[in-house]
Scaffold this active site. Structure first.
Site, PDB file in Angstrom:
ATOM      1  N   LYS A  44       0.852  -1.192   0.000  1.00 31.43           N
ATOM      2  CA  LYS A  44       0.000   0.000   0.000  1.00 31.43           C
ATOM      3  C   LYS A  44       0.878   1.229   0.000  1.00 31.43           C
ATOM      4  CE  LYS A  44      -4.061   1.975   0.467  1.00 31.43           C
ATOM      5  NZ  LYS A  44      -3.674   2.827  -0.666  1.00 31.43           N
ATOM      6  N   LYS A  64       5.466   2.398  -2.803  1.00 34.10           N
ATOM      7  CA  LYS A  64       5.355   3.782  -3.273  1.00 34.10           C
ATOM      8  C   LYS A  64       5.681   3.794  -4.752  1.00 34.10           C
ATOM      9  CE  LYS A  64       4.709   7.775  -1.052  1.00 34.10           C
ATOM     10  NZ  LYS A  64       4.066   7.971   0.253  1.00 34.10           N
ATOM     11  N   ASN A  87      -2.273  20.231   0.570  1.00 28.63           N
ATOM     12  CA  ASN A  87      -3.331  19.324   0.983  1.00 28.63           C
ATOM     13  C   ASN A  87      -3.313  19.008   2.479  1.00 28.63           C
ATOM     14  OD1 ASN A  87      -5.467  18.055  -0.045  1.00 28.63           O
ATOM     15  ND2 ASN A  87      -4.319  16.530  -1.226  1.00 28.63           N
ATOM     16  N   SER A 113      -7.428   5.298   4.072  1.00 31.79           N
ATOM     17  CA  SER A 113      -7.301   4.526   2.831  1.00 31.79           C
ATOM     18  C   SER A 113      -7.699   3.070   3.091  1.00 31.79           C
ATOM     19  CB  SER A 113      -5.856   4.544   2.328  1.00 31.79           C
ATOM     20  OG  SER A 113      -5.640   5.638   1.486  1.00 31.79           O
TER      21      SER A 113
HETATM   22  N1  GLU Z   1       0.567   9.069   0.452  1.00 33.39           N
HETATM   23  C1  GLU Z   1       0.023   8.878   1.766  1.00 33.39           C
HETATM   24  C2  GLU Z   1       1.122   8.515   2.754  1.00 33.39           C
HETATM   25  O1  GLU Z   1       2.265   8.740   2.513  1.00 33.39           O
HETATM   26  C3  GLU Z   1      -1.147   7.927   1.771  1.00 33.39           C
HETATM   27  C4  GLU Z   1      -0.847   6.545   1.289  1.00 33.39           C
HETATM   28  C5  GLU Z   1      -2.082   5.655   1.168  1.00 33.39           C
HETATM   29  O2  GLU Z   1      -3.156   6.105   1.525  1.00 33.39           O
HETATM   30  O3  GLU Z   1      -1.923   4.529   0.719  1.00 33.39           O
HETATM   31  O4  GLU Z   1       0.864   8.044   3.834  1.00 33.39           O
END
Ligand code: GLU
Length: 414
Positions: A68, A104, A219, A347
């Site tokens: 994720k 990522k 954001n 999420s």
């Molecule tokens: N980009 C966000 C983070 O770094 C959310 C990642 C997600 O929701 O999978 O935590």
């Protein structure tokens, strides 16, 4: 060698592995990646020319569940940055008890110079290119820097068309009407606010009148700003990539948002002094929230930080040297894997709702978010007090332990 986010991520892992006396085999496994995919993303530009972009998806570890993590679009993005961020997602999910591993992805591009149609083609081609390794039960992308709900909608559509049926759970952070979750947009900011409430209570301070400086009013930063402003905090300084504004008496959050929408920056914002982004970090205040890019608090400025508490809204804003200096100066650092975990927590809720095809109300989502973050905070605080570690070390110990336990009980195939 210049110390970047990847060196920081490795140094943190190495440090904590030593404290934990982690078996060398597990330590080595965690220093490496399950999979790194590099893709070329050719698209037709609006003027008819062809441009080839470079994209990646980094999958760190899936011992505790599917991969994720977000998708970042940035002109200076490197594979090493993504490695650091993917590893950090493994720790973040583990710490807050979300049953996912870390990943990522991203594309080296400057989305500000692309038209909407180009951005759509870029997103769709990238999604197609990483399709073999993503999936509802494999790897679930989400927004990150310079990606948003619209980009998630294009990713979901591209995957669904190629998959042969509508697959909302393939990404999170989608628009509500295609399976997004209530509360997801504000989740990272709200989560940071919940964590700050806990820290403040613990330090016998009050939200009312608390002075806050926020680096990066995008954001995440502006959402924390909104919640803290509404709770009676004084937002004394904010920044965008084009500079910062400061007023020790406090800035009006709503006026800031209106001004930014009209002008695209905070430059010449009335009733405030223009300062540099470096100065913002060194202002006297109660809470400093770096909520922009990584590697902002370094050995150069850590000695000059005057905040009483540092809350990591961004991923990886503090280098290990800076961490050390701040610890010596007794300035608590609330680590990113705890502070900004609200995004991935909601999420997870979005994914659960998509998989069940059953949706929750916002109150339920925010209550569950608060519960998970409060629990993680208590655990981190407990380990930190009991063993005299910084909050980051305590958080990393808890996170790595769960991943290491999963590796150990599953064993190594074959
Ligand atoms: N980009 C966000 C983070 O770094 C959310 C990642 C997600 O929701 O999978 O935590």
């Amino acid at each position: 060698m210049v110390n970047g986010p990847w060196q920081t991520a490795l140094a943190q892992l190495d440090h904590v592995s030593e404290i934990m006396m982690l078996p060398d085999s597990v330590h080595q496994l965690l220093r490496n990646f399950d999979r790194i995919l590099t893709v070329s993303v050719p698209i037709l530009m609006d003027n008819g020319s062809l441009r080839v972009f470079n994209g990646f998806r980094v999958q760190h570890n899936a011992s505790r569940g599917p991969y994720k993590g977000g998708v970042r679009y940035h002109p200076e993005l490197t594979l090493e940055d993504l490695q650091a961020l993917a590893m950090e997602m493994t720790w973040k999910c583990s710490l807050v008890g979300v049953p996912f591993g870390g990943a990522k992805g991203g594309i080296i591009c400057n989305p500000k110079t692309l038209s909407k149609a180009e951005l759509e083609r870029l997103t769709r081609r990238y999604t197609y290119a990483i399709m073999p390794i993503i999936g509802i039960e494999k790897d679930i992308p989400a927004p990150d820097i310079n990606t948003n709900e619209q980009i998630m909608a294009w990713m979901m559509d591209t995957y669904s068309i190629n998959n042969g049926y509508c697959t909302p759970g393939i990404v999170t952070g989608k628009p509500l009407n295609i399976g997004g979750s209530l509360g997801r947009k504000d989740a990272a900011g709200l989560g940071i606010t919940f964590v700050i409430e806990n820290v403040i209570k613990n330090m016998k301070m009050e939200l009312k009148g608390l002075t806050v400086a926020i680096q990066g009013y995008g954001n995440v930063g502006s959402t924390v700003g909104k919640f803290l402003y509404e709770s009676g905090c004084r937002i004394i300084a904010v920044s965008s990539s084009k500079g910062s504004v400061y007023n020790p008496k406090g800035l009006d959050h709503h006026a800031l948002i209106r001004y930014y929408k009209e002008n695209g920056s905070f430059e010449h914002f009335p009733y405030a002094e223009s300062i540099t982004n470096e100065t913002l970090l060194e202002l006297p205040c109660d809470v400093l929230i770096p909520a922009a890019m990584g590697n902002q608090i370094t050995k150069k400025n850590a000695g000059k930080i005057k905040a009483k508490i540092l809350v990591e809204g961004a991923n990886g804003p503090t280098t290990p040297e800076a961490d050390h200096i701040l610890a010596e100066r007794k300035i608590p650092v609330i680590p990113d894997i705890l502070a900004n975990a609200g995004g991935v927590i909601v999420s997870y809720f979005e994914w659960v709702q998509d998989v069940q095809c059953f949706f929750w109300c916002e109150k339920e989502i925010n209550t569950r978010l608060k519960n998970l973050l409060n629990q993680a905070y208590e655990e981190v605080l407990h380990v930190s007090h009991e063993r005299g570690f910084t909050l980051r070390t305590a958080a990393m110990i808890l996170a790595i332990k769960k991943v290491a336990d999963a590796i150990s009980v599953r064993g190594i195939y074959p």
